[in-house]
Motif scaffolding. Sequence first.
Motif, PDB file in Angstrom:
ATOM      1  N   HIS A   1     114.038  -8.498  68.504  1.00  0.00           N
ATOM      2  CA  HIS A   1     115.429  -8.072  68.539  1.00  0.00           C
ATOM      3  C   HIS A   1     115.903  -8.061  66.998  1.00  0.00           C
ATOM      4  CE1 HIS A   1     116.348  -8.774  72.951  1.00  0.00           C
ATOM      5  NE2 HIS A   1     115.300  -9.811  72.702  1.00  0.00           N
ATOM      6  N   GLN A   2     115.659  -6.952  66.452  1.00  0.00           N
ATOM      7  CA  GLN A   2     115.836  -6.906  65.030  1.00  0.00           C
ATOM      8  C   GLN A   2     117.216  -6.677  64.358  1.00  0.00           C
ATOM      9  OE1 GLN A   2     112.502  -4.343  63.622  1.00  0.00           O
ATOM     10  NE2 GLN A   2     111.105  -5.465  65.052  1.00  0.00           N
ATOM     11  N   GLU A   3     118.172  -6.359  65.514  1.00  0.00           N
ATOM     12  CA  GLU A   3     119.560  -5.875  65.088  1.00  0.00           C
ATOM     13  C   GLU A   3     120.391  -7.059  65.943  1.00  0.00           C
ATOM     14  OE1 GLU A   3     117.657  -3.127  66.275  1.00  0.00           O
ATOM     15  OE2 GLU A   3     116.929  -3.051  64.491  1.00  0.00           O
ATOM     16  N   ARG A   4     121.396  -7.092  65.577  1.00  0.00           N
ATOM     17  CA  ARG A   4     122.408  -8.297  65.886  1.00  0.00           C
ATOM     18  C   ARG A   4     122.871  -7.657  67.385  1.00  0.00           C
ATOM     19  NH1 ARG A   4     127.241 -10.342  66.255  1.00  0.00           N
ATOM     20  NH2 ARG A   4     127.174 -12.758  65.845  1.00  0.00           N
ATOM     21  N   ASP A   5     122.162  -7.729  68.426  1.00  0.00           N
ATOM     22  CA  ASP A   5     122.530  -7.303  69.804  1.00  0.00           C
ATOM     23  C   ASP A   5     122.794  -8.509  70.307  1.00  0.00           C
ATOM     24  OD1 ASP A   5     120.239  -8.960  70.271  1.00  0.00           O
ATOM     25  OD2 ASP A   5     118.863  -7.042  70.596  1.00  0.00           O
ATOM     26  N   ASP A   6     122.789  -8.251  71.764  1.00  0.00           N
ATOM     27  CA  ASP A   6     123.413  -9.442  72.779  1.00  0.00           C
ATOM     28  C   ASP A   6     122.690 -10.664  72.821  1.00  0.00           C
ATOM     29  OD1 ASP A   6     125.561  -7.658  73.610  1.00  0.00           O
ATOM     30  OD2 ASP A   6     124.897  -7.013  75.341  1.00  0.00           O
ATOM     31  N   TYR A   7     121.203 -10.405  72.536  1.00  0.00           N
ATOM     32  CA  TYR A   7     120.543 -11.639  72.552  1.00  0.00           C
ATOM     33  C   TYR A   7     121.084 -12.683  71.360  1.00  0.00           C
ATOM     34  CZ  TYR A   7     116.771 -14.617  71.359  1.00  0.00           C
ATOM     35  OH  TYR A   7     115.744 -15.820  71.305  1.00  0.00           O
ATOM     36  N   TRP A   8     121.398 -12.003  70.288  1.00  0.00           N
ATOM     37  CA  TRP A   8     121.947 -12.931  69.306  1.00  0.00           C
ATOM     38  C   TRP A   8     123.107 -13.319  69.467  1.00  0.00           C
ATOM     39  CZ3 TRP A   8     118.208 -14.944  66.898  1.00  0.00           C
ATOM     40  CH2 TRP A   8     116.733 -14.146  66.579  1.00  0.00           C
TER      41      TRP A   8
ATOM     42  N   ASN B   1     126.191  -0.895  57.368  1.00  0.00           N
ATOM     43  CA  ASN B   1     127.159  -0.431  58.120  1.00  0.00           C
ATOM     44  C   ASN B   1     127.457  -1.477  59.398  1.00  0.00           C
ATOM     45  OD1 ASN B   1     127.745   1.989  56.410  1.00  0.00           O
ATOM     46  ND2 ASN B   1     126.180   3.089  57.645  1.00  0.00           N
ATOM     47  N   GLY B   2     126.630  -2.554  59.246  1.00  0.00           N
ATOM     48  CA  GLY B   2     126.763  -3.516  60.230  1.00  0.00           C
ATOM     49  C   GLY B   2     125.507  -4.036  60.679  1.00  0.00           C
ATOM     50  N   MET B   3     125.297  -5.144  61.235  1.00  0.00           N
ATOM     51  CA  MET B   3     124.062  -5.949  61.301  1.00  0.00           C
ATOM     52  C   MET B   3     123.769  -5.412  62.939  1.00  0.00           C
ATOM     53  SD  MET B   3     123.201  -7.548  59.171  1.00  0.00           S
ATOM     54  CE  MET B   3     123.829  -7.657  57.364  1.00  0.00           C
ATOM     55  N   ASP B   4     124.712  -4.851  63.596  1.00  0.00           N
ATOM     56  CA  ASP B   4     124.114  -4.460  65.000  1.00  0.00           C
ATOM     57  C   ASP B   4     123.612  -3.003  65.057  1.00  0.00           C
ATOM     58  OD1 ASP B   4     126.763  -3.060  64.190  1.00  0.00           O
ATOM     59  OD2 ASP B   4     127.559  -3.607  65.941  1.00  0.00           O
ATOM     60  N   ARG B   5     123.283  -2.467  63.903  1.00  0.00           N
ATOM     61  CA  ARG B   5     122.708  -0.891  64.140  1.00  0.00           C
ATOM     62  C   ARG B   5     121.754  -0.737  62.762  1.00  0.00           C
ATOM     63  NH1 ARG B   5     128.017   2.460  62.320  1.00  0.00           N
ATOM     64  NH2 ARG B   5     126.445   4.213  62.242  1.00  0.00           N
ATOM     65  N   SER B   6     120.897   0.309  62.812  1.00  0.00           N
ATOM     66  CA  SER B   6     120.197   0.684  61.766  1.00  0.00           C
ATOM     67  C   SER B   6     120.397   1.899  61.497  1.00  0.00           C
ATOM     68  CB  SER B   6     119.092   0.258  62.328  1.00  0.00           C
ATOM     69  OG  SER B   6     117.787   0.747  61.100  1.00  0.00           O
ATOM     70  N   ASP B   7     120.643   2.061  59.975  1.00  0.00           N
ATOM     71  CA  ASP B   7     121.165   3.414  59.444  1.00  0.00           C
ATOM     72  C   ASP B   7     120.190   3.796  58.401  1.00  0.00           C
ATOM     73  OD1 ASP B   7     123.339   4.022  61.304  1.00  0.00           O
ATOM     74  OD2 ASP B   7     124.600   2.671  60.051  1.00  0.00           O
ATOM     75  N   ASP B   8     119.156   4.567  58.423  1.00  0.00           N
ATOM     76  CA  ASP B   8     118.305   4.863  57.186  1.00  0.00           C
ATOM     77  C   ASP B   8     119.047   5.548  56.203  1.00  0.00           C
ATOM     78  OD1 ASP B   8     116.157   3.823  58.343  1.00  0.00           O
ATOM     79  OD2 ASP B   8     115.224   5.936  58.787  1.00  0.00           O
TER      80      ASP B   8
END
Length: 675
Positions: A216-223, A462-469
């Motif tokens: 879980h490398q992004e801030r998803d429901d797990y975190w 742009n937010g810890m819940d996403r990944s934007d190269d």
Amino acid sequence: MRIATELPRTPTVLEHVWIPMGDGTRLAATIWLPEDAYEHPVPVLLEYLPYRRGDWTAPRDAQRHPWYAGHGYASVRVDMRGSGDSEGVMLDEYHPQEQADAVEVIAWLAAQPWSTGNVGMFGISWGGFNALQVAAERPPALKAIVTVCSTDDRYADDVHYYGGALLGIDMSAWAATMFAFQARPPAPWRVGDAWKQVWDERLAALEPFSHIWMAHQERDDYWKHGSVCEDYQSIDAAVLAVGGWADPYRNTVLRLVEGLAAPCRGIIGPWSHQYPDIERTPGPTIGFLQETLRWWDHWLKGAETGVMDDPLLRVYQQDSVRPATQYAVREGTWVGLDSWPSPEVSEMAWNLRTDTLTLAAGTDGHAVVDTPQHNGVDAGRWFPFGNPSDLPPDQRSEDGRSTLFDTPPLDKDVNILGNPRLRLRLRSHTARANIMVRLCDVAPDGSSTLITRGALNLAKRNGMDRSDDLAPGEWVNAEVELTAIAWNVPAGHRIRVALSTTYWPWLWPHGGHTALTVDPDHSELVVGHLAPEALLRKDITFEVPEQAAPLGVTPGPPEGSRPEREVRYDPETDTWVLTVDPNYGGHRIYPDGLVYRESALETYTISGNDPLTAEARSTWTVGLRRDDWDVLIETDSRITATATHFRLTSHITVHLDGDEYFVREFDSRIERTSV
């Protein structure tokens, strides 16, 4: 430190009590009571941990639980499911089962004949985390909590990720620590003949938690689960939040006093990852048990103790110091603030072009940030424990590897308070990059003391819940929030902003070499400045620390000395090796005859300025022996990476009475989605 030899009520102890769960699992507890509690029932205080009340936390438990009992409380220490002497298995940290069990424990405690039905919950670190999490479940009997060195945001402020980057130093080390804890057996002399069956079930379910966390490398429901910042309104119990400026979890106190609707007060002192009455550096310590007693008496007994007349936030404004890895005492001033954010804290800003000096700017006015992979070896410990080598040394070596922006010598003191922010305009040479920001106090003699720091994985800008190269060569805006701090930078000193693309082993490097270009014209440092008048009030005081009598644990014989922290460089192979002994307490002998041995070593290696050579390794050896019962546990955990995947390997060998009892290997590959 004052030992309480006379207490208002005489405490007694129930050494081993089973608390039944609805599914038939039993949790083990130790309960300290006033001896007349059955005739005169009392409120209950709960500390709920996986750290083995029978040995590992027993010395600390003896300092506070009997003290609370002597002041009219039932003070209860419970081993969580799958830990210590409790039955069942532990599936993860802060698992929904952990919180559900706690709700049942609280209901059971409230219903006991020696209980008034009012319950408080307290803890540091894991116990502080789950006090908040359980409060969010709103068990009816839970009226108040004390949470110390904890977090309301499991992704932002724990041992897994930092600014959206993989926290290499503790993602590996803490998972390895818990791996060694998960494998330990219950004590036969407390649990009885069923101990082996309980242990076998525990070993069969064993799995390193890092396999879960790194998936879980992004801030998803797990975190989001267990992060009470998702809904502060879910908490209606009164919250006393406590932190230390030498501890990484201090952001939480400021967020809680700002965000909670429930009654709340905050205290932040100079302390490391310890209760504030424990004599581990840096001091000064405070009468923390007395301070919490005021809290409990108000919320659990209805006494008028004046706690709600205290300022919303009491903070220790630290004076400037020369760099050192340990301070016996940090000089400073206690300040009380009635709101947060506070009107007594104004913003100060420095533009990186017009208000600072740098040697890094090129002919186009831009500054390049391109740092070697071993930059970060002088970072110090992630959560300082009060040991001699924990804090960062003089930062001049790290500064020499970084891109620097210095203010001119200050013409007046700057009293930094809160979370500094660095607003940047930058472009990257690659699609993925990290930026590390250190804020330093530079004295006239050139010595550089770390004030605070912050990081940002730019894929999370742009937010810890996403990944934007990033688009290589394209300018973007990013803001890095630094960890909260209180620090006086005196007139004549300079404030230094140090930028780097690497910070090993705190930040796990991306899969390739990267460099950034910063536009100083459109970049600025912003800090909160506490009004000097606030430092003159000097109206915040605490009592002298007081505790119950110590347990009487004696140190066991050491197995030889080694540095707590050592950095080695081999120029022939261009290899940097950082070794860390976490020094949680070593060998000790308990009054019940248990001989406990513990040795742990963390090793962080990187070579050839190549990010793909990064390796984090943690080994543990734990011995438990009493009479003819002898357990030896040895673990070895490693993390390495390719450009596309992490590889996690762990090995465990368990011996019982000299014979090999359990062996298992774990080998997992996890895709790198954003780190």
